[in-house]
Design a protein around this motif. Sequence first.
Motif, short mmCIF file in Angstrom:
data_model
loop_
_atom_site.label_atom_id
_atom_site.label_comp_id
_atom_site.label_asym_id
_atom_site.label_seq_id
_atom_site.Cartn_x
_atom_site.Cartn_y
_atom_site.Cartn_z
N LEU A 1 -9.26 16.60 53.87
CA LEU A 1 -8.52 15.88 52.86
C LEU A 1 -9.06 14.26 52.88
N SER B 1 -3.12 8.43 55.82
CA SER B 1 -3.23 9.75 56.33
C SER B 1 -2.53 10.91 56.17
N TYR C 1 5.93 5.73 65.58
CA TYR C 1 6.92 5.08 64.76
C TYR C 1 8.21 5.19 65.61
N GLY D 1 -0.52 6.72 48.74
CA GLY D 1 0.65 7.25 49.44
C GLY D 1 1.59 6.17 49.25
N ALA D 2 1.45 5.57 47.92
CA ALA D 2 2.49 4.42 47.74
C ALA D 2 3.86 4.91 47.39
N THR D 3 4.12 6.19 47.13
CA THR D 3 5.31 6.91 47.16
C THR D 3 6.05 7.19 48.54
N ARG E 1 0.32 10.85 43.73
CA ARG E 1 0.20 12.29 43.36
C ARG E 1 1.10 12.55 42.18
N GLU F 1 -6.74 16.44 46.91
CA GLU F 1 -7.05 17.80 46.41
C GLU F 1 -7.76 17.60 45.22
N GLY G 1 -3.63 10.51 41.42
CA GLY G 1 -4.56 10.75 42.15
C GLY G 1 -4.23 11.68 43.43
N SER G 2 -5.12 12.82 44.06
CA SER G 2 -4.50 13.33 45.22
C SER G 2 -5.87 13.48 45.65
#
Length: 243
Positions: A84, A73, A142, A6-8, A33, A54, A51-52
């Motif tokens: 997932l 998450s 948040y 999730g670094a994007t 992804r 899925e 990587g994903s």
Amino acid sequence: MIVVTGATGALNGATVEHLLKRVPAEQIGVSVRDAAKAQHFADRGVRVRQGSYEDLAALRRSFEGADQVLLVSSNDPHADAVALHRVGIEAVVAAGARRILYTSHQGAGTDSPFHPARDHAATEEILAGSGVAWTSLRNGFYAHSLGWLLGPWQQTGTITAPSDGPVSWTDRADAAEAAAVILAGDRTFEGPVTLTARQAVTFDDIAAMASKISDREVKRVVRTTRSGSRTRSQPARRRRWHG
Ligand SMILES: NC(=O)c1ccc[n+]([C@@H]2O[C@H](COP(=O)([O-])OP(=O)(O)OC[C@H]3O[C@@H](n4cnc5c(N)ncnc54)[C@H](OP(=O)(O)O)[C@@H]3O)[C@@H](O)[C@H]2O)c1
């Protein structure tokens, strides 16, 4: 090596930025992804692999050589998030990492009326059964969500929302930094760790703060039914909780 998924995205992207201040870039990897979206990390020496959740095989390759893996998450409200996350956990186990970290949510619980909280609790159960050491980063709600929850109070002078309880609204940037501190630090956190602002506030409290900041009275209106609203009197009562 520390590998971050999730670094994007906003949260874990900021976590990688904080890691870069604490750990040499060659000890950081990202599993994303779309590798093109992580070019800015590759340019600074971070290992970027596709990587994903899925694709178990690709995910496992993206975790190769990892000592710790931070799993984001799922952000897809239509997906089977737990399924997932299970793939993510299986990929970390298969890659042989020492510890799994996971971005959970405060109040994660199987009986929560908040659907994501039930998904996070189910994911934590999978983590507990994985056989690998794990840390669940239970981030607070948040704080920027208040932007739309509070509505156009600047124009109307009222905060109109359903009845509420105190919430320890948390800056996502702080949650990201906390994750990096835990990943790069010497202290071990086992299982769930709650990461929230120290103070929990109600909409009454926020109306009082808004009044002070804007130098005019901002009313808190409790939306009760479709047919009517109940207005609370000002000044708002102040209450403090520590989350
Ligand atoms: N605490 C709170 O109040 C709160 C509020 C909202 C969400 N959250 C949770 O916190 C997480 C992180 O927040 P955020 O603001 O960083 O969200 P975000 O900016 O939407 O980032 C989500 C990241 O997850 C990646 N991702 C989504 N589905 C994936 C999959 N199937 N396989 C691999 N990667 C996947 C996305 O990849 P792409 O860049 O390729 O899309 C993106 O990098 C969210 O995903 C959500 O679960 C918490």
